[in-house]
Design a protein around this motif. Structure first.
Motif, mmCIF file in Angstrom:
data_model
loop_
_atom_site.group_PDB
_atom_site.id
_atom_site.type_symbol
_atom_site.label_atom_id
_atom_site.label_comp_id
_atom_site.label_asym_id
_atom_site.label_seq_id
_atom_site.Cartn_x
_atom_site.Cartn_y
_atom_site.Cartn_z
ATOM 1 N N MET A 96 30.072 -62.900 9.304
ATOM 2 C CA MET A 96 30.992 -62.207 8.326
ATOM 3 C C MET A 96 31.402 -63.015 7.003
ATOM 4 N N GLU A 97 31.883 -64.423 7.550
ATOM 5 C CA GLU A 97 32.236 -65.320 6.652
ATOM 6 C C GLU A 97 31.109 -65.712 5.625
ATOM 7 N N LEU A 98 29.825 -65.914 6.326
ATOM 8 C CA LEU A 98 28.634 -66.078 5.439
ATOM 9 C C LEU A 98 28.310 -65.005 4.688
ATOM 10 N N LEU A 99 28.242 -63.895 5.133
ATOM 11 C CA LEU A 99 28.138 -62.935 4.134
ATOM 12 C C LEU A 99 29.174 -62.621 3.097
ATOM 13 N N ARG A 100 30.094 -62.840 3.308
ATOM 14 C CA ARG A 100 31.253 -63.089 2.278
ATOM 15 C C ARG A 100 30.824 -63.757 1.122
ATOM 16 N N ASP A 101 30.370 -65.152 1.560
ATOM 17 C CA ASP A 101 29.948 -66.032 0.415
ATOM 18 C C ASP A 101 28.788 -65.495 -0.035
ATOM 19 N N GLU A 102 27.808 -65.024 0.555
ATOM 20 C CA GLU A 102 26.639 -64.525 -0.093
ATOM 21 C C GLU A 102 27.002 -63.189 -1.139
ATOM 22 N N ILE A 103 27.930 -62.448 -0.553
ATOM 23 C CA ILE A 103 28.525 -61.553 -1.813
ATOM 24 C C ILE A 103 28.935 -62.022 -2.998
ATOM 25 N N LEU A 104 29.599 -63.152 -2.906
ATOM 26 C CA LEU A 104 30.234 -63.869 -3.995
ATOM 27 C C LEU A 104 29.399 -64.422 -4.919
ATOM 28 N N LEU A 105 28.313 -64.988 -4.329
ATOM 29 C CA LEU A 105 27.105 -65.623 -5.303
ATOM 30 C C LEU A 105 26.476 -64.775 -6.326
ATOM 31 N N GLU A 106 26.190 -63.661 -6.318
ATOM 32 C CA GLU A 106 25.571 -62.748 -7.023
ATOM 33 C C GLU A 106 26.025 -61.418 -7.047
#
Length: 923
Positions: free
Chosen positions: A320-330
């Motif tokens: 979920m931390e990885l997903l969080r940063d993917e969300i913020l990228l684009e």
């Protein structure tokens, strides 16, 4: 689409195309409101590019705000240069979450004392800025690492904390079961039943005392300054996100979309539950039993058991931390977020919440912003942030609906039966405090059923009531009549929230059914045997014929105690701000208790107080500017005062902005027709609208209009029932066949699942007619005011060349809820001389708000054109005309007879008709 650079007042507004003049004015005024920390009420008609103006105006301000803050920080942190007073004040004023530390000091202090205090404040400020700079640098480094698949910063800490909390919960439960009780005294728990027993409960006072010496572990990121954008529906939010993606800010903005579990859950087992309550409970339950496998005994074949997954495979902190940063990228919309969650095997519901602190733009539905408990659970912090509420004509109704709740007699009896059986089974395992609260809840349920006129130990479906009707009471009067005024409802509500009793009770009934054989000899439950058939019928869910088509599985009902929780919470509202409606029908099961919120402003005040700036925007705000909806704030009828004054907002802080439409004046023809082709006066009151001559006159008007209007026509009627009556009468008299010669007839469906199908068929028919020669020139869509077609649907170009409004859709004035709201307004708002009572104005405003929403469906862009026909002589009244949108009111023509109206329609459409491109419906 090339980006256009717009300079207005020295401010650079990137825009995807040359903006309309009203869009330039909108962005400039919005920027001023956000910069000054004010509260703005913005009206921009539908079709004028309001969403894009909000995006480019607000994000331009946020861009400049962040740049100014960085420059001020750099000046303060630069070596060999002390912080200047102007730089210090600039940073203090731009800080989103910190209040200025200046305090008034006695004028007689010596200079050295003043200098010492000032230097200390400056040192503290510099230290705080260094910490913020460090956090910002780490956040930027973490986002950069995402592209290289780096490890997450907080994953290990949060994972350990979750494991420790789970272990503590399990240990407490095991200790409780083993403490001072022998197996022969308690009896043997069945395999997997341990999680159903309540853990020892600590009140807030006890918890504060036992944890006073514990330091808080800073596991949470700092919330940067951001913009919270909320609208009514997920489809409206998705459209907004797509606008952001297309805007010049689409590549650089950190955006996160928040939604419910129904929209974001990717666990098929949880999604199959259907009910929002059940999905929420199962999700939380699976988290708490993350490390505990639930085994189902095979030696109990006769007892119905529900196998439950021990933990959710998507609830993994590192993922979920990885997903969080993917969300913020684009920038991603809801569908893209769900697809990404499935691909990453991470929960989008929680991953999106982890992204809130670092996000610049948070997109969320109304309830998540306007409900304090939901706000807190989602991790939303409004302190020092910007809030934009779009489609604000629904704001008042939404707040009222969120905080109003209803429970029926069947739910009260079912909850009492389930809770009584739960207590009997685990009585010896429950601590004294748990037993005390459970008995209090049982007492409350018993008394609530008694108020309805029933007995909680008898089948509510067979208990007939000698007297029926509705009775409206104040909260205090209801509590006194129920004989529960001696119970602290605040503590009971807190216990239900912290102990999660409703979730335990739902798991209990899933495992054992409703009536347990082991309890059949219990003295307290001898009278409950007759409940079995009744409770089974409640558990079986709604009948198949009540489900929408395409719905494969019936929605499983949530625990009745969940609904009762909401009702108990509502009863803690201040006495003057709500009412309780006791509705007694034929039987106890059909009767209900309903809480009605009278003053939505008490819940909106916290939002106003916390945020830095607030923008309330809508396409049809003009009637709302005089609405009586948010009551008792400044004792005046003006909308902005009533909306904002409860938070102590001064009038000078409120800014109003209203703009016209982008279309040329001759592209719209609004007509008020007072009589039909046979000179029958058009007055669609409740008493007259069902007369055969009124329905026939309406049909004759539409037949004439269908002969001159090309493409599509949308006709709005007051209700689904009236639509059915009119359609049946036209079919009987042959008017329907006459209409079908020129237009194919479509009707708005009641089921939401069929809306898209009808709209697709409607637009396809119009498209085919435009490319073929024949008698059929398009389609006629019969819709309902306030229905699914009256909001969020764009009938652009040939999809809506004419909008017809039949009558005036006044609400049911005999409704107890509406009567109480009217009485409340009449009592709390002084009546202006020469004006009708505030309650009467409320009725008129509710009607006009629905009308303005419906007639605004047609005009969607600058080159669009349409006619708007209002069928009722009452529209010509000055008070009604004044509440039409300005862009319609300034061009409206009142026609006393039908002949001149028909001539004007024929001339308008003959001059304007031309092929139109595109048949786009935004759902």
């Amino acid at each position: 689409m090339a980006e256009e650079s717009q300079e207005m007042g020295g401010i650079h507004f990137p825009f995807p195309f040359p903006p309309y003049p009203i869009q330039k004015d909108f962005m400039a005024e919005l920027y001023k409101v956000l910069e000054a920390g004010k509260i703005g009420i913005f009206e921009s008609p539908t079709g004028t590019g309001k969403s894009l103006s909000l995006i480019c105006g607000a994000l331009s301000w946020l861009r400049d705000f962040e740049q100014k803050k960085l420059q001020a920080e750099a000046g303060l942190l630069a070596p060999a240069s002390g912080p200047t007073s102007s730089g210090r004040n600039s940073v203090l004023s731009s800080s989103s979450c910190q209040e200025p530390s200046d305090t008034l000091r006695p004028a007689g202090d010596p200079d050295w004392v003043t200098e010492f205090v000032q230097k200390k404040e400056e040192r503290d400020l510099v230290e705080r800025l260094r910490e913020e700079q460090l956090r910002r640098r780490k956040r930027e480094e973490r986002l950069q690492e995402v592209c290289q698949d780096g490890r997450r910063r907080f994953a290990a800490k949060r994972s350990r904390q979750e494991e420790e909390e789970t272990e503590t919960l399990l240990r407490l439960s095991r200790e409780m079961l083993a403490a001072d009780t022998a197996p022969e005294q308690l009896g043997q728990l069945e395999c997997g039943e341990e999680h159903l027993v309540l853990a020892e409960y600590e009140s807030d006072e006890e918890r504060r005392g036992s944890r006073a010496d514990e330091g808080e572990d800073d596991l949470e990121e700092e919330h940067i300054t951001k913009i919270y954008y909320c609208s009514r529906t997920h489809s409206q939010l998705a459209q907004f996100v797509r606008e952001v993606q297309k805007s010049p800010f689409g590549k650089e903005t950190r955006l996160v979309s928040l939604g419910s579990r129904q929209s974001l859950c990717v666990n098929e087992d949880v999604k199959s539950l259907g009910s929002v309550h059940l999905m929420n409970d199962r999700c939380v339950d699976m988290q708490r039993r993350k490390h505990k496998k639930m085994r189902i005994g095979e030696d109990k074949p006769k007892r119905r058991r529900q196998k439950m997954q021990a933990s959710c495979p998507f609830y993994n902190h590192e993922q979920m931390e990885l997903l969080r940063d993917e969300i913020l990228l684009e920038v991603k919309d809801m569908e893209q977020l769900v697809a990404l969650g499935k691909e990453a095997q991470a929960c989008p519901y929680y991953g999106s919440r982890f992204a809130i602190p670092a996000a610049q733009l948070v997109v969320l539905p109304y309830p998540m912003l306007l409900h304090a408990a939901t706000r807190q659970a989602a991790g939303i912090r409004l302190q020092g942030q910007v809030v934009i509420i779009d489609e604000a004509h629904n704001l008042i109704d939404t707040i009222t609906n969120i905080h109003s709740t209803e429970v029926n007699g069947s739910q009260l009896c079912q909850a009492h039966s389930q809770l009584l059986q739960y207590m009997e089974r685990y009585r010896k395992r429950l601590k004294a405090k748990n037993l005390m609260y459970i008995k209090q809840i049982l007492y409350l349920l018993d008394k609530f059923v008694a108020v309805l006129g029933g007995n909680v130990k008898q089948n509510p479906s067979t208990q007939s009531l000698p007297q029926t009707g509705s009775e409206l009471q104040s909260i205090n009067d209801f509590l006194f009549q129920s004989q529960v005024d001696n119970i602290n409802l605040f503590k009971v509500q807190r216990y239900l929230e912290k102990s999660m009793l409703s979730r335990k009770l739902f798991g209990f009934t899933e495992c054992f059914g409703v009536v347990l054989p082991s309890l059949s000899d219990s003295e307290e439950n001898r009278g409950l045997g007759g409940f079995q058939q009744f409770l089974k019928s409640l558990q079986s869910g709604p009948p198949e014929d009540s489900l929408e088509e395409g719905q494969a599985v019936a929605l499983r009902p949530a625990s009745p105690l969940m609904h009762i929780e909401a009702f108990l919470e509502a009863l803690t509202t201040a006495n003057q701000d709500g009412r309780v409606i006791v509705n007694r029908q034929g039987s106890v099961g059909q009767s209900s208790l309903k809480f009605l919120l009278l003053n939505p402003a008490v819940h909106f005040a916290q939002v106003v107080k916390e945020c830095r700036a607030l923008v309330i925007a809508g396409g049809t705000m003009q009637p709302a500017l005089r609405s009586q909806g948010l009551m008792s704030l400044l004792q005046v009828s003006d909308f902005r005062e009533q909306l904002l004054a409860c938070s102590g907002v001064e009038a000078s802080r409120v800014v109003e902005f209203s703009c016209g439409h982008v279309i040329p004046p001759d592209n719209i023809l609004p007509l008020i027709i007072c009589s039909g082709p046979s000179n029958q006066q058009l007055e669609f009151t409740y008493q007259r609208r069902e007369l055969p001559q009124m329905m026939e006159e309406t049909g004759r008007i539409l037949c004439n209009l269908c002969n001159v209007v090309p493409g599509g026509m949308v006709c709005f009627l007051p209700s689904y029932e009236y639509l059915r009556q009119v359609h049946a009468h036209w079919d009987k008299t042959g008017l329907l066949a006459r209409l079908s010669v020129r237009k194919k007839i479509f009707q708005e469906p009641k089921r939401a699942s069929q809306v898209e199908q009808v709209l697709t068929a409607y637009s396809t028919c119009i498209a085919s007619c435009s490319h073929s020669e024949g008698h059929l020139t398009g389609a006629l869509l019969l819709s309902v005011v306030g229905g699914k077609m009256s909001e969020g649907i764009n009938f652009s170009d040939d999809l809506g060349r004419c909008v017809v409004m039949v009558g005036m859709p006044y609400p049911n004035i005999k409704s107890p809820e509406l009567q109480e709201k009217m009485a409340y307004l009449d009592q709390t708002i002084p009546r202006t001389h020469g004006q009708p009572p505030p309650g009467t104005v409320l009725i008129e405003n509710l009607c006009m708000k629905a009308i303005n929403q419906s007639i605004g469906r047609a005009i969607r862009h600058q080159k669009d054109f349409a006619s708007i026909v209002l069928l009722d002589h009452r529209y010509a009244r000055p008070s009604i005309l004044a509440k039409l949108p300005a862009w319609i009111r300034d061009r409206v023509e009142v026609k006393a007879t039908f002949g001149p109206a028909f001539a004007a329609m024929r001339k308008f459409h003959r001059e304007k008709s031309h092929p139109c491109l595109g048949f786009v419906v935004n759902l």
